[in-house]
Write a protein that holds these residues in place. Sequence first.
Motif, PDB file in Angstrom:
ATOM      1  N   ARG A   1       0.827  -1.213   0.000  1.00  0.00           N
ATOM      2  CA  ARG A   1       0.000   0.000   0.000  1.00  0.00           C
ATOM      3  C   ARG A   1       0.861   1.262   0.000  1.00  0.00           C
ATOM      4  O   ARG A   1       0.397   2.343  -0.386  1.00  0.00           O
ATOM      5  CB  ARG A   1      -0.935   0.006   1.207  1.00  0.00           C
ATOM      6  N   ARG A   2       2.104   1.137   0.427  1.00  0.00           N
ATOM      7  CA  ARG A   2       2.989   2.293   0.408  1.00  0.00           C
ATOM      8  C   ARG A   2       3.361   2.720  -1.009  1.00  0.00           C
ATOM      9  O   ARG A   2       3.811   3.849  -1.224  1.00  0.00           O
ATOM     10  CB  ARG A   2       4.274   1.982   1.197  1.00  0.00           C
ATOM     11  N   LEU A   3       3.202   1.821  -1.954  1.00  0.00           N
ATOM     12  CA  LEU A   3       3.564   2.152  -3.328  1.00  0.00           C
ATOM     13  C   LEU A   3       2.731   3.318  -3.858  1.00  0.00           C
ATOM     14  O   LEU A   3       3.256   4.227  -4.498  1.00  0.00           O
ATOM     15  CB  LEU A   3       3.386   0.929  -4.232  1.00  0.00           C
ATOM     16  N   SER A   4       1.425   3.293  -3.597  1.00  0.00           N
ATOM     17  CA  SER A   4       0.573   4.387  -4.059  1.00  0.00           C
ATOM     18  C   SER A   4       0.938   5.696  -3.371  1.00  0.00           C
ATOM     19  O   SER A   4       0.823   6.771  -3.970  1.00  0.00           O
ATOM     20  CB  SER A   4      -0.902   4.054  -3.824  1.00  0.00           C
ATOM     21  N   LEU A   5       1.401   5.616  -2.122  1.00  0.00           N
ATOM     22  CA  LEU A   5       1.824   6.832  -1.423  1.00  0.00           C
ATOM     23  C   LEU A   5       3.104   7.395  -2.025  1.00  0.00           C
ATOM     24  O   LEU A   5       3.255   8.615  -2.168  1.00  0.00           O
ATOM     25  CB  LEU A   5       2.036   6.529   0.066  1.00  0.00           C
ATOM     26  N   VAL A   6       4.028   6.510  -2.391  1.00  0.00           N
ATOM     27  CA  VAL A   6       5.259   6.957  -3.043  1.00  0.00           C
ATOM     28  C   VAL A   6       4.932   7.654  -4.355  1.00  0.00           C
ATOM     29  O   VAL A   6       5.480   8.720  -4.675  1.00  0.00           O
ATOM     30  CB  VAL A   6       6.210   5.769  -3.291  1.00  0.00           C
ATOM     31  N   VAL A   7       4.010   7.067  -5.113  1.00  0.00           N
ATOM     32  CA  VAL A   7       3.592   7.675  -6.380  1.00  0.00           C
ATOM     33  C   VAL A   7       2.975   9.046  -6.127  1.00  0.00           C
ATOM     34  O   VAL A   7       3.333  10.049  -6.767  1.00  0.00           O
ATOM     35  CB  VAL A   7       2.596   6.755  -7.108  1.00  0.00           C
ATOM     36  N   GLY A   8       2.033   9.103  -5.192  1.00  0.00           N
ATOM     37  CA  GLY A   8       1.348  10.362  -4.917  1.00  0.00           C
ATOM     38  C   GLY A   8       2.264  11.450  -4.413  1.00  0.00           C
ATOM     39  O   GLY A   8       2.225  12.591  -4.896  1.00  0.00           O
ATOM     40  N   PHE A   9       3.142  11.119  -3.467  1.00  0.00           N
ATOM     41  CA  PHE A   9       4.048  12.123  -2.906  1.00  0.00           C
ATOM     42  C   PHE A   9       5.059  12.609  -3.941  1.00  0.00           C
ATOM     43  O   PHE A   9       5.441  13.787  -3.941  1.00  0.00           O
ATOM     44  CB  PHE A   9       4.769  11.557  -1.689  1.00  0.00           C
ATOM     45  N   SER A  10       5.504  11.726  -4.831  1.00  0.00           N
ATOM     46  CA  SER A  10       6.438  12.141  -5.884  1.00  0.00           C
ATOM     47  C   SER A  10       5.794  13.166  -6.797  1.00  0.00           C
ATOM     48  O   SER A  10       6.404  14.182  -7.164  1.00  0.00           O
ATOM     49  CB  SER A  10       6.890  10.928  -6.701  1.00  0.00           C
ATOM     50  N   ILE A  11       4.546  12.915  -7.152  1.00  0.00           N
ATOM     51  CA  ILE A  11       3.844  13.827  -8.052  1.00  0.00           C
ATOM     52  C   ILE A  11       3.545  15.152  -7.360  1.00  0.00           C
ATOM     53  O   ILE A  11       3.665  16.222  -7.966  1.00  0.00           O
ATOM     54  CB  ILE A  11       2.561  13.159  -8.567  1.00  0.00           C
ATOM     55  N   VAL A  12       3.182  15.103  -6.092  1.00  0.00           N
ATOM     56  CA  VAL A  12       2.914  16.333  -5.348  1.00  0.00           C
ATOM     57  C   VAL A  12       4.193  17.167  -5.226  1.00  0.00           C
ATOM     58  O   VAL A  12       4.151  18.406  -5.302  1.00  0.00           O
ATOM     59  CB  VAL A  12       2.334  15.991  -3.959  1.00  0.00           C
ATOM     60  N   GLU A  13       5.333  16.504  -5.052  1.00  0.00           N
ATOM     61  CA  GLU A  13       6.613  17.228  -4.976  1.00  0.00           C
ATOM     62  C   GLU A  13       6.888  17.979  -6.271  1.00  0.00           C
ATOM     63  O   GLU A  13       7.333  19.124  -6.275  1.00  0.00           O
ATOM     64  CB  GLU A  13       7.738  16.233  -4.682  1.00  0.00           C
ATOM     65  N   PHE A  14       6.604  17.319  -7.399  1.00  0.00           N
ATOM     66  CA  PHE A  14       6.785  17.979  -8.688  1.00  0.00           C
ATOM     67  C   PHE A  14       5.835  19.162  -8.826  1.00  0.00           C
ATOM     68  O   PHE A  14       6.223  20.237  -9.321  1.00  0.00           O
ATOM     69  CB  PHE A  14       6.552  16.968  -9.817  1.00  0.00           C
ATOM     70  N   ALA A  15       4.586  18.992  -8.409  1.00  0.00           N
ATOM     71  CA  ALA A  15       3.612  20.075  -8.503  1.00  0.00           C
ATOM     72  C   ALA A  15       4.020  21.270  -7.641  1.00  0.00           C
ATOM     73  O   ALA A  15       3.922  22.431  -8.070  1.00  0.00           O
ATOM     74  CB  ALA A  15       2.232  19.569  -8.090  1.00  0.00           C
ATOM     75  N   ALA A  16       4.490  20.996  -6.435  1.00  0.00           N
ATOM     76  CA  ALA A  16       4.913  22.080  -5.552  1.00  0.00           C
ATOM     77  C   ALA A  16       6.098  22.838  -6.143  1.00  0.00           C
ATOM     78  O   ALA A  16       6.150  24.078  -6.093  1.00  0.00           O
ATOM     79  CB  ALA A  16       5.274  21.518  -4.174  1.00  0.00           C
ATOM     80  N   GLY A  17       7.060  22.101  -6.711  1.00  0.00           N
ATOM     81  CA  GLY A  17       8.205  22.755  -7.336  1.00  0.00           C
ATOM     82  C   GLY A  17       7.799  23.600  -8.531  1.00  0.00           C
ATOM     83  O   GLY A  17       8.334  24.698  -8.742  1.00  0.00           O
ATOM     84  N   THR A  18       6.848  23.113  -9.315  1.00  0.00           N
ATOM     85  CA  THR A  18       6.383  23.875 -10.477  1.00  0.00           C
ATOM     86  C   THR A  18       5.717  25.177 -10.050  1.00  0.00           C
ATOM     87  O   THR A  18       5.914  26.238 -10.664  1.00  0.00           O
ATOM     88  CB  THR A  18       5.399  23.021 -11.299  1.00  0.00           C
ATOM     89  N   PHE A  19       4.929  25.115  -8.977  1.00  0.00           N
ATOM     90  CA  PHE A  19       4.281  26.326  -8.476  1.00  0.00           C
ATOM     91  C   PHE A  19       5.317  27.328  -7.963  1.00  0.00           C
ATOM     92  O   PHE A  19       5.223  28.541  -8.242  1.00  0.00           O
ATOM     93  CB  PHE A  19       3.297  25.968  -7.358  1.00  0.00           C
ATOM     94  N   LEU A  20       6.313  26.858  -7.217  1.00  0.00           N
ATOM     95  CA  LEU A  20       7.350  27.757  -6.719  1.00  0.00           C
ATOM     96  C   LEU A  20       8.129  28.393  -7.863  1.00  0.00           C
ATOM     97  O   LEU A  20       8.527  29.557  -7.793  1.00  0.00           O
ATOM     98  CB  LEU A  20       8.308  26.994  -5.793  1.00  0.00           C
ATOM     99  N   LEU A  21       8.340  27.615  -8.922  1.00  0.00           N
ATOM    100  CA  LEU A  21       9.057  28.144 -10.075  1.00  0.00           C
ATOM    101  C   LEU A  21       8.295  29.317 -10.696  1.00  0.00           C
ATOM    102  O   LEU A  21       8.902  30.236 -11.257  1.00  0.00           O
ATOM    103  CB  LEU A  21       9.249  27.027 -11.102  1.00  0.00           C
ATOM    104  N   ALA A  22       6.985  29.280 -10.570  1.00  0.00           N
ATOM    105  CA  ALA A  22       6.158  30.337 -11.152  1.00  0.00           C
ATOM    106  C   ALA A  22       6.188  31.621 -10.334  1.00  0.00           C
ATOM    107  O   ALA A  22       6.051  32.718 -10.905  1.00  0.00           O
ATOM    108  CB  ALA A  22       4.717  29.853 -11.284  1.00  0.00           C
ATOM    109  N   VAL A  23       6.387  31.518  -9.025  1.00  0.00           N
ATOM    110  CA  VAL A  23       6.255  32.713  -8.172  1.00  0.00           C
ATOM    111  C   VAL A  23       7.586  33.284  -7.702  1.00  0.00           C
ATOM    112  O   VAL A  23       7.637  34.417  -7.249  1.00  0.00           O
ATOM    113  CB  VAL A  23       5.368  32.383  -6.945  1.00  0.00           C
ATOM    114  N   ILE A  24       8.693  32.496  -7.804  1.00  0.00           N
ATOM    115  CA  ILE A  24       9.985  32.981  -7.300  1.00  0.00           C
ATOM    116  C   ILE A  24      10.686  33.779  -8.397  1.00  0.00           C
ATOM    117  O   ILE A  24      10.866  33.275  -9.507  1.00  0.00           O
ATOM    118  CB  ILE A  24      10.848  31.789  -6.858  1.00  0.00           C
ATOM    119  N   PRO A  25      11.114  35.016  -8.116  1.00  0.00           N
ATOM    120  CA  PRO A  25      11.710  35.852  -9.156  1.00  0.00           C
ATOM    121  C   PRO A  25      13.229  35.716  -9.293  1.00  0.00           C
ATOM    122  O   PRO A  25      13.817  36.301 -10.198  1.00  0.00           O
ATOM    123  CB  PRO A  25      11.347  37.273  -8.697  1.00  0.00           C
ATOM    124  N   ASN A  26      13.871  34.970  -8.416  1.00  0.00           N
ATOM    125  CA  ASN A  26      15.328  34.887  -8.399  1.00  0.00           C
ATOM    126  C   ASN A  26      15.815  33.755  -9.310  1.00  0.00           C
ATOM    127  O   ASN A  26      15.338  32.622  -9.211  1.00  0.00           O
ATOM    128  CB  ASN A  26      15.806  34.673  -6.958  1.00  0.00           C
TER     129      ASN A  26
END
Length: 244
Positions: free
Chosen positions: A131-156
């Motif tokens: 059951r941890r496999l689905s969590l690994v999948v989900g958390f990996s994708i959420v990490e990518f989404a969070a990084g993409t959002f930060l890339l949009a708002v950080i000006p440096n």
Amino acid sequence: PARRRAPVPPQGVPPESVLVGGATEGAETLGGAPVATDVAAMTVVSTATIRDGFRRVKAIRTLRRTWSAAFLFGAGTIPFATILNNFYKDVYHVGDSGRGAISLLYGVGGMIGIISGGVLTQRAMATEQPRRLSLVVGFSIVEFAAGTFLLAVIPNFGVALVISTLLSIGAFGYLPAYTALVSLVAPPDLRAQAFAWSLFWFALGAILLQVAVVGPVINADGQRVAFVLLAGLVLGGGDRKSVV
């Protein structure tokens, strides 16, 4: 000569499959030639159609739920590399060689993601906690989404460079856990089609939403707004994958 017996289909082979060959209770067949008596030595010729395979794969709830996730995730990840390249060109005015180096860093992050995802997958399987496999999948994708959002708002520029490298860990890190998950829930004779249908929805999401949504947003509002949109699409896919 030894008495012949009817071959028994291997477990997981659909009833519409045909077994070519046979096995005997003794060590010889007609003509005296030895033959392997285990079922795995028999050749299986499947007469099932793609439609039959689709129907059987669709009947598996876990696999069916990953299709909508793959649709959203494909829409958010496949166009990302191209948008990232144009982002550094238009926003930070990075030249061709510099953008090539940034793409290299993105690939290095992806390699780290596959390695780390493989380690987590091995641990989940070794401890008999699939059951941890689905969590690994989900958390990996959420990490990518969070990084993409930060890339949009950080000006440096320097911070953006670090983020665009780290977010690729999640973009590729889900693959080992996802392939293991499909192997667990799909019967052996359906695994190839299970992967194929997942890739189909993955690519279809990228094609349809890129043309209808992402492209027009880029033309109207630029790459930063497009990154926010991609983050939302990927986050939606990650949420569905993490609860399969």
